[in-house]
Each structure stands twice: as structure tokens, then as C-alpha cells.
Design an enzyme around this catalytic site. Structure first.
Site, mmCIF file in Angstrom:
data_model
loop_
_atom_site.group_PDB
_atom_site.id
_atom_site.type_symbol
_atom_site.label_atom_id
_atom_site.label_comp_id
_atom_site.label_asym_id
_atom_site.label_seq_id
_atom_site.Cartn_x
_atom_site.Cartn_y
_atom_site.Cartn_z
ATOM 1 N N HIS A 53 0.849 -1.193 0.000
ATOM 2 C CA HIS A 53 0.000 0.000 0.000
ATOM 3 C C HIS A 53 0.887 1.246 0.000
ATOM 4 O O HIS A 53 2.027 1.216 0.494
ATOM 5 C CB HIS A 53 -0.912 -0.005 1.234
ATOM 6 C CG HIS A 53 -2.066 -0.965 1.133
ATOM 7 N ND1 HIS A 53 -3.131 -0.947 2.002
ATOM 8 C CD2 HIS A 53 -2.314 -1.967 0.255
ATOM 9 C CE1 HIS A 53 -3.985 -1.887 1.662
ATOM 10 N NE2 HIS A 53 -3.517 -2.533 0.617
ATOM 11 N N GLU A 55 0.860 3.864 1.823
ATOM 12 C CA GLU A 55 1.294 4.307 3.153
ATOM 13 C C GLU A 55 2.474 3.485 3.667
ATOM 14 O O GLU A 55 3.403 4.020 4.284
ATOM 15 C CB GLU A 55 0.150 4.188 4.171
ATOM 16 C CG GLU A 55 -1.096 4.992 3.827
ATOM 17 C CD GLU A 55 -2.140 4.155 3.100
ATOM 18 O OE1 GLU A 55 -1.784 3.466 2.118
ATOM 19 O OE2 GLU A 55 -3.313 4.196 3.507
ATOM 20 N N CYS A 83 -6.266 1.697 5.752
ATOM 21 C CA CYS A 83 -6.864 0.444 6.204
ATOM 22 C C CYS A 83 -6.263 0.071 7.568
ATOM 23 O O CYS A 83 -5.380 0.761 8.099
ATOM 24 C CB CYS A 83 -6.604 -0.660 5.174
ATOM 25 S SG CYS A 83 -4.889 -1.250 5.149
#
Lengths: 143, 143
Positions: A53, A55, A83
Site C-alpha cells: 500500500h 502508506e 486500512c
């Protein structure tokens, strides 16, 4: 000039790069003292890796840049609400501030009842429409 | 021969490697068809990276081995209950089974009210004492 919209636009440009690669279009940047020290976009398909992801990559990259594992005096700008995995990583990083574009009611950490590190300020709703629309457009094209 | 204790012992050996490197001693292996396809231990200090938990590395490594991002027909053996970040990653991976050594009441995902993917079976308490003791010994040495 260096306000939340300015840096969210940089994160949004990362989301656009993801879109062009047929990745779920989410992007982020990490800012320290008005400088971008990390930027990334979702690469789960390209890397065949569910942990890739935006991040997660930015947290690793930002810590490398700073030479320490804690993201003190740093702000992450991310186009979609993180998430559970990314919220957990942000929590470990003790990042100072997280600015979120669009909420993710279904998969985001907020509705799971999770919070980040007690030190971390969270702001939502910066460029919300654009950040939300690019994800909707992506999944509409997939159907 | 290839029972849960057998593979948890392999994960425990990884935790011992972490201990020797002055890392919080947590280890894991991922098993597919009775073969270990990934093994790793916590490297957050060595890599200066809060995301370098044993489980995160193993998920990436296992997916690389399999050539796809989903850990179907795979079991993770991990010496300590995964944190929120690692539980989120395991959830995305759709792993078939997770076998946990010791519980982590404070930082583990279970007491945060989280669950893994609906398909994922979770087993706890395999080699619980040894997996718990090595972590306690580590932090006792730190004081």
C-alpha cells in the site's frame, strides 16, 4: 502556499500514477518541515504484494530518509483513509499528523474502532471529492 | 511429524535469531503443503523500520515464492499474536490458517476486536510458554 491542499494535491498526483498503472488509485506523501521526504502510490498488483500500500512504502521510505524509525514532526497526506494494516503501521511510527482525503467507510480504520498513536492528530476531508471520485472511477471501469 | 509443534519450533528458532540480534524476539514461518516457503524474524531495529515485523516480511516473501499475492493453502506459524498492522496484512493475504504461540493481550489484534479474513482459521496456544518466556526474558534484560 504550503497548506494541506497543496500537499494533498501532491498525494493526489501519486494516486493518478497508480490509476495509470491499473492499480487502485491511492497515493500519499510524507512532509517534514514543509519538504516532501517520501511519496508513493499503491503497487499491490505490480509487486504482487498485499503489503505494498502507498502508506506502507512511504513509512519505510520516510524512516530511511530520516535515519530513524519514528516519523516525528512528520505529516502524512493520503488520498484515502488508511486500512487496518496501514493504521497499525502509522501507529507504530508515532507520526505527528495524518491528513486524509476521502473516508473509506468499509475498509478504513476509523469505523473499525481503531485509533492511531495518542500523539497523532488526524484531519479528514481535504480534497475529499477528487480523492473519492478517482477510486469510484477506477472501480467503475473494472465492471 | 509435520504437526503444529514441529512448525512452531521452526518459528521459535527465528525468534531466537531475533533475540541474538537484540531485536524483540518474534519469529514466524509460512508453510504450504508441509513445506516452509518463508521464514523471518523481527528486524525493526536492524532495518530502522517499524513495518519490519516478522509477519510482514514473511507475507511478502511467501507471495514472492508463490508468484501471487494471496496465500491460499498456506499456514503462518507465529510465536506471538500479530499486532493490528500484521493482522491487517494477514487479512489482505486471505491466508488459510494462522497458528499463534503466545497471546499478546495488550498489542495483539484479538483484544482490539479485529478478526482476520472470514476464510482464515486461527489457532492459539502452541508452545505458548516458550514463546511467551523468550519475550519476557528479552524485556527483563532491557531493564
Amino acid at each position: 502556499m504550503f497548506n494541506d491542499e497543496y500537499f494533498m494535491r501532491m498525494a493526489f498526483q501519486e494516486a493518478q500514477l497508480a490509476f495509470e498503472k491499473d492499480e487502485v488509485p491511492i497515493g500519499c506523501v510524507i512532509v517534514s518541515n514543509d519538504r516532501i521526504i517520501a511519496k508513493s502510490h499503491n503497487l499491490t498488483e505490480t509487486l504482487n504484494d498485499v503489503t505494498a500500500h502507498a502508506e506502507m512504502q512511504a513509512i519505510t521510505s520516510g524512516a530511511n530518509y530520516l535515519g530513524g524509525k519514528y516519523l516525528q514532526n512528520c505529516t502524512m497526506y493520503v488520498t484515502l483513509e488508511p486500512c487496518v494494516m496501514c493504521a497499525g503501521a502509522l501507529s507504530w511510527s508515532q507520526i505527528t499528523k495524518v491528513v486524509i482525503g476521502a473516508r473509506d467507510e468499509q475498509r478504513g480504520f476509523i469505523n473499525k474502532g481503531l485509533s492511531l498513536h495518542p500523539k497523532t492528530e488526524v484531519v479528514t476531508g481535504i480534497m475529499e471529492n477528487e480523492c473519492s471520485t478517482i477510486v469510484k472511477d477506477f472501480f467503475r471501469n473494472k465492471r
